[in-house]
Write a protein that holds these residues in place. Sequence first.
Motif, PDB file in Angstrom:
ATOM      1  N   ARG A  62      38.403  -3.840  22.378  1.00 22.57           N
ATOM      2  CA  ARG A  62      38.708  -4.717  21.249  1.00 22.57           C
ATOM      3  C   ARG A  62      37.466  -5.479  20.808  1.00 22.57           C
ATOM      4  O   ARG A  62      37.220  -5.656  19.621  1.00 22.57           O
ATOM      5  N   ALA A  63      36.644  -5.898  21.774  1.00 24.97           N
ATOM      6  CA  ALA A  63      35.410  -6.611  21.432  1.00 24.97           C
ATOM      7  C   ALA A  63      34.419  -5.672  20.734  1.00 24.97           C
ATOM      8  O   ALA A  63      33.748  -6.074  19.778  1.00 24.97           O
ATOM      9  N   LEU A  64      34.340  -4.436  21.194  1.00 22.99           N
ATOM     10  CA  LEU A  64      33.440  -3.473  20.546  1.00 22.99           C
ATOM     11  C   LEU A  64      33.904  -3.153  19.128  1.00 22.99           C
ATOM     12  O   LEU A  64      33.083  -2.996  18.215  1.00 22.99           O
ATOM     13  N   LEU A  65      35.219  -3.060  18.928  1.00 20.15           N
ATOM     14  CA  LEU A  65      35.742  -2.865  17.571  1.00 20.15           C
ATOM     15  C   LEU A  65      35.423  -4.070  16.682  1.00 20.15           C
ATOM     16  O   LEU A  65      35.066  -3.911  15.518  1.00 20.15           O
ATOM     17  N   GLY A  66      35.559  -5.264  17.228  1.00 27.66           N
ATOM     18  CA  GLY A  66      35.213  -6.466  16.461  1.00 27.66           C
ATOM     19  C   GLY A  66      33.745  -6.495  16.099  1.00 27.66           C
ATOM     20  O   GLY A  66      33.385  -6.871  14.984  1.00 27.66           O
ATOM     21  N   LEU A  67      32.896  -6.067  17.033  1.00 24.94           N
ATOM     22  CA  LEU A  67      31.463  -6.002  16.757  1.00 24.94           C
ATOM     23  C   LEU A  67      31.170  -4.989  15.661  1.00 24.94           C
ATOM     24  O   LEU A  67      30.423  -5.265  14.715  1.00 24.94           O
ATOM     25  N   GLY A  68      31.785  -3.826  15.757  1.00 27.88           N
ATOM     26  CA  GLY A  68      31.588  -2.794  14.735  1.00 27.88           C
ATOM     27  C   GLY A  68      32.110  -3.217  13.376  1.00 27.88           C
ATOM     28  O   GLY A  68      31.469  -2.966  12.345  1.00 27.88           O
ATOM     29  N   LEU A  69      33.263  -3.856  13.354  1.00 29.10           N
ATOM     30  CA  LEU A  69      33.819  -4.319  12.087  1.00 29.10           C
ATOM     31  C   LEU A  69      32.989  -5.448  11.481  1.00 29.10           C
ATOM     32  O   LEU A  69      32.847  -5.543  10.259  1.00 29.10           O
ATOM     33  N   GLY A  70      32.427  -6.310  12.320  1.00 33.23           N
ATOM     34  CA  GLY A  70      31.551  -7.368  11.814  1.00 33.23           C
ATOM     35  C   GLY A  70      30.302  -6.792  11.166  1.00 33.23           C
ATOM     36  O   GLY A  70      29.875  -7.241  10.098  1.00 33.23           O
ATOM     37  N   VAL A  71      29.731  -5.770  11.784  1.00 26.48           N
ATOM     38  CA  VAL A  71      28.566  -5.099  11.196  1.00 26.48           C
ATOM     39  C   VAL A  71      28.976  -4.389   9.900  1.00 26.48           C
ATOM     40  O   VAL A  71      28.254  -4.426   8.901  1.00 26.48           O
TER      41      VAL A  71
END
Length: 91
Positions: A62-71
């Motif tokens: 979930r954190a990696l998805l949030g990081l990807g979505l933020g980028v």
Amino acid sequence: MQLTAPVNRSTRPTGIRDTDGMAVASFVLGLLGLLVLNVFLGPIAIALASVALWRGTARRGRALLGLGLGVADLLVLVAFMATDNTMSWSL
């Protein structure tokens, strides 16, 4: 008469719950940032995801998805700004 055992708060890991919440918040803000306010929500999602990953969240995906979505939020903003030749974008 006591119905439940007392909780020993000195041994309970409080940071894990906080980092799990950060991971979920980064995902939600990153997803929401694709639609509105990506100039604000994108960097917040990146920061929350980075802190959650650094602290060792149990919700790593979930954190990696949030990081990807933020980028992705910031990339969408840059793409629209390049298309409109302005510092902001509108539909």
